[in-house]
Design a protein around this motif. Structure first.
Motif, PDB file in Angstrom:
ATOM      1  N   GLU A  50      58.342  36.904  49.853  1.00 25.17           N
ATOM      2  CA  GLU A  50      59.547  38.113  49.433  1.00 25.17           C
ATOM      3  C   GLU A  50      60.530  37.764  49.116  1.00 25.17           C
ATOM      4  O   GLU A  50      61.149  36.647  48.908  1.00 25.17           O
ATOM      5  N   ASN A  51      61.487  38.847  48.200  1.00 26.10           N
ATOM      6  CA  ASN A  51      62.827  38.219  47.476  1.00 26.10           C
ATOM      7  C   ASN A  51      63.836  39.957  48.250  1.00 26.10           C
ATOM      8  O   ASN A  51      63.659  40.628  47.800  1.00 26.10           O
ATOM      9  N   GLN A  52      64.295  39.147  48.638  1.00 20.22           N
ATOM     10  CA  GLN A  52      65.761  40.571  49.223  1.00 20.22           C
ATOM     11  C   GLN A  52      66.179  41.066  47.995  1.00 20.22           C
ATOM     12  O   GLN A  52      66.425  41.954  47.862  1.00 20.22           O
ATOM     13  N   LYS A  53      66.912  39.758  46.597  1.00 19.93           N
ATOM     14  CA  LYS A  53      68.201  40.029  46.555  1.00 19.93           C
ATOM     15  C   LYS A  53      67.301  40.745  45.752  1.00 19.93           C
ATOM     16  O   LYS A  53      67.927  42.052  45.151  1.00 19.93           O
ATOM     17  N   ALA A  54      65.841  41.153  45.081  1.00 17.40           N
ATOM     18  CA  ALA A  54      65.339  41.741  43.684  1.00 17.40           C
ATOM     19  C   ALA A  54      64.674  42.703  44.568  1.00 17.40           C
ATOM     20  O   ALA A  54      63.680  43.972  43.902  1.00 17.40           O
ATOM     21  N   GLN A  55      65.033  43.410  45.888  1.00 18.09           N
ATOM     22  CA  GLN A  55      63.573  43.929  46.603  1.00 18.09           C
ATOM     23  C   GLN A  55      62.277  43.449  46.075  1.00 18.09           C
ATOM     24  O   GLN A  55      61.970  44.520  45.700  1.00 18.09           O
ATOM     25  N   LEU A  56      62.176  42.959  46.103  1.00 17.86           N
ATOM     26  CA  LEU A  56      60.042  42.753  46.117  1.00 17.86           C
ATOM     27  C   LEU A  56      59.713  41.898  47.387  1.00 17.86           C
ATOM     28  O   LEU A  56      59.608  41.604  47.969  1.00 17.86           O
ATOM     29  N   GLY A  57      58.404  42.656  48.015  1.00 16.54           N
ATOM     30  CA  GLY A  57      57.154  42.141  48.590  1.00 16.54           C
ATOM     31  C   GLY A  57      56.467  42.015  47.909  1.00 16.54           C
ATOM     32  O   GLY A  57      56.031  42.045  46.451  1.00 16.54           O
ATOM     33  N   GLY A  58      55.240  40.846  48.722  1.00 18.29           N
ATOM     34  CA  GLY A  58      53.883  40.066  47.831  1.00 18.29           C
ATOM     35  C   GLY A  58      53.677  39.221  48.730  1.00 18.29           C
ATOM     36  O   GLY A  58      53.522  38.716  49.862  1.00 18.29           O
ATOM     37  N   GLY A  59      52.377  39.621  48.052  1.00 17.62           N
ATOM     38  CA  GLY A  59      51.982  37.438  47.810  1.00 17.62           C
ATOM     39  C   GLY A  59      50.872  36.988  47.445  1.00 17.62           C
ATOM     40  O   GLY A  59      50.843  37.897  46.267  1.00 17.62           O
ATOM     41  N   ILE A  60      50.122  35.926  47.540  1.00 15.64           N
ATOM     42  CA  ILE A  60      49.282  34.885  47.043  1.00 15.64           C
ATOM     43  C   ILE A  60      48.185  34.316  47.851  1.00 15.64           C
ATOM     44  O   ILE A  60      48.594  34.567  49.354  1.00 15.64           O
ATOM     45  N   TYR A  61      46.965  35.187  47.019  1.00 13.01           N
ATOM     46  CA  TYR A  61      45.817  35.194  48.115  1.00 13.01           C
ATOM     47  C   TYR A  61      44.611  34.170  47.922  1.00 13.01           C
ATOM     48  O   TYR A  61      44.590  34.037  46.102  1.00 13.01           O
ATOM     49  N   LEU A  62      44.121  33.632  47.958  1.00  7.25           N
ATOM     50  CA  LEU A  62      42.717  32.391  47.977  1.00  7.25           C
ATOM     51  C   LEU A  62      41.824  33.260  48.352  1.00  7.25           C
ATOM     52  O   LEU A  62      41.338  33.356  49.230  1.00  7.25           O
ATOM     53  N   PHE A  63      40.127  33.703  47.293  1.00  2.90           N
ATOM     54  CA  PHE A  63      39.272  34.579  47.789  1.00  2.90           C
ATOM     55  C   PHE A  63      38.246  33.812  47.087  1.00  2.90           C
ATOM     56  O   PHE A  63      38.716  32.810  46.389  1.00  2.90           O
ATOM     57  N   GLU A  64      36.979  33.587  48.422  1.00  6.45           N
ATOM     58  CA  GLU A  64      35.736  33.498  47.351  1.00  6.45           C
ATOM     59  C   GLU A  64      35.421  33.353  46.243  1.00  6.45           C
ATOM     60  O   GLU A  64      35.234  32.680  45.553  1.00  6.45           O
ATOM     61  N   ASN A  65      35.565  34.326  45.587  1.00  7.11           N
ATOM     62  CA  ASN A  65      35.009  34.506  44.060  1.00  7.11           C
ATOM     63  C   ASN A  65      36.136  36.131  43.945  1.00  7.11           C
ATOM     64  O   ASN A  65      36.756  36.757  44.329  1.00  7.11           O
ATOM     65  N   GLU A  66      35.639  36.420  42.571  1.00  6.61           N
ATOM     66  CA  GLU A  66      36.624  37.280  42.364  1.00  6.61           C
ATOM     67  C   GLU A  66      36.214  38.581  42.602  1.00  6.61           C
ATOM     68  O   GLU A  66      36.726  40.027  42.311  1.00  6.61           O
ATOM     69  N   ALA A  67      35.141  39.120  43.056  1.00 12.85           N
ATOM     70  CA  ALA A  67      34.259  40.450  43.270  1.00 12.85           C
ATOM     71  C   ALA A  67      35.185  40.761  44.672  1.00 12.85           C
ATOM     72  O   ALA A  67      35.839  41.795  44.886  1.00 12.85           O
ATOM     73  N   TYR A  68      35.454  39.797  45.519  1.00 10.51           N
ATOM     74  CA  TYR A  68      36.201  39.589  46.609  1.00 10.51           C
ATOM     75  C   TYR A  68      37.581  40.130  46.595  1.00 10.51           C
ATOM     76  O   TYR A  68      38.297  41.202  47.161  1.00 10.51           O
ATOM     77  N   ALA A  69      38.151  39.325  45.097  1.00  9.81           N
ATOM     78  CA  ALA A  69      39.923  39.615  44.627  1.00  9.81           C
ATOM     79  C   ALA A  69      39.572  40.663  44.317  1.00  9.81           C
ATOM     80  O   ALA A  69      40.946  41.253  44.415  1.00  9.81           O
ATOM     81  N   GLN A  70      38.242  41.271  43.371  1.00  8.95           N
ATOM     82  CA  GLN A  70      39.015  42.615  42.939  1.00  8.95           C
ATOM     83  C   GLN A  70      39.249  43.838  44.631  1.00  8.95           C
ATOM     84  O   GLN A  70      39.898  44.663  44.418  1.00  8.95           O
ATOM     85  N   ALA A  71      37.847  43.491  45.025  1.00 10.26           N
ATOM     86  CA  ALA A  71      37.529  44.614  46.650  1.00 10.26           C
ATOM     87  C   ALA A  71      39.031  44.833  47.272  1.00 10.26           C
ATOM     88  O   ALA A  71      39.027  45.489  47.453  1.00 10.26           O
ATOM     89  N   TYR A  72      39.503  43.493  46.815  1.00 14.57           N
ATOM     90  CA  TYR A  72      40.883  43.556  47.974  1.00 14.57           C
ATOM     91  C   TYR A  72      42.392  44.462  46.820  1.00 14.57           C
ATOM     92  O   TYR A  72      42.931  45.467  47.828  1.00 14.57           O
ATOM     93  N   LEU A  73      42.147  43.905  46.067  1.00 16.25           N
ATOM     94  CA  LEU A  73      43.192  44.357  45.223  1.00 16.25           C
ATOM     95  C   LEU A  73      43.544  45.657  44.933  1.00 16.25           C
ATOM     96  O   LEU A  73      43.819  46.666  45.572  1.00 16.25           O
TER      97      LEU A  73
END
Length: 105
Positions: free
Chosen positions: A43-66
């Motif tokens: 989170e960055n209140q000053k820039a008004q941004l939210g988000g996250g960094i995730y680790l997934f088992e593989n690209e298919a799981y990362a794509q599906a989650y995104l």
């Protein structure tokens, strides 16, 4: 091969403790997403941004989650969603003490 997903989006809050209190249920539900190993909330209140960094088992799981997460954010009125999937350079990340719990070197 495990993949790192970086997501950020325009976000007007809440931030900090208020965000933590409001989103406990969402945080707990993310633990049940297929292939998700861990998440770091950003989170960055000053820039008004939210988000996250995730680790997934593989690209298919990362794509599906995104895809799912982008739809969820859009349903909440968020329009500017940026998501990127990365490979991890383990030798260099290890030198810099990356939080790679669950990652096979």
């Amino acid at each position: 091969m495990q993949k790192l997903l970086q997501v950020d989006f325009d976000f007007t809050g809440p931030f900090g403790d208020e965000m933590s209190a409001m989103l406990v249920g969402l945080a707990e539900s993310i633990n049940h997403e297929p292939g998700m190993i861990w998440k770091i909330w950003t989170e960055n209140q000053k820039a008004q941004l939210g988000g996250g960094i995730y680790l997934f088992e593989n690209e298919a799981y990362a794509q599906a989650y995104l895809k799912m997460h982008s739809a969820r954010l859009k349903a909440m009125g968020v329009t500017e969603i940026r998501g990127h999937i990365f490979d991890i350079n383990m030798p260099l990340s290890s030198i810099n003490n990356a939080p790679m719990t669950g990652v096979l070197a």
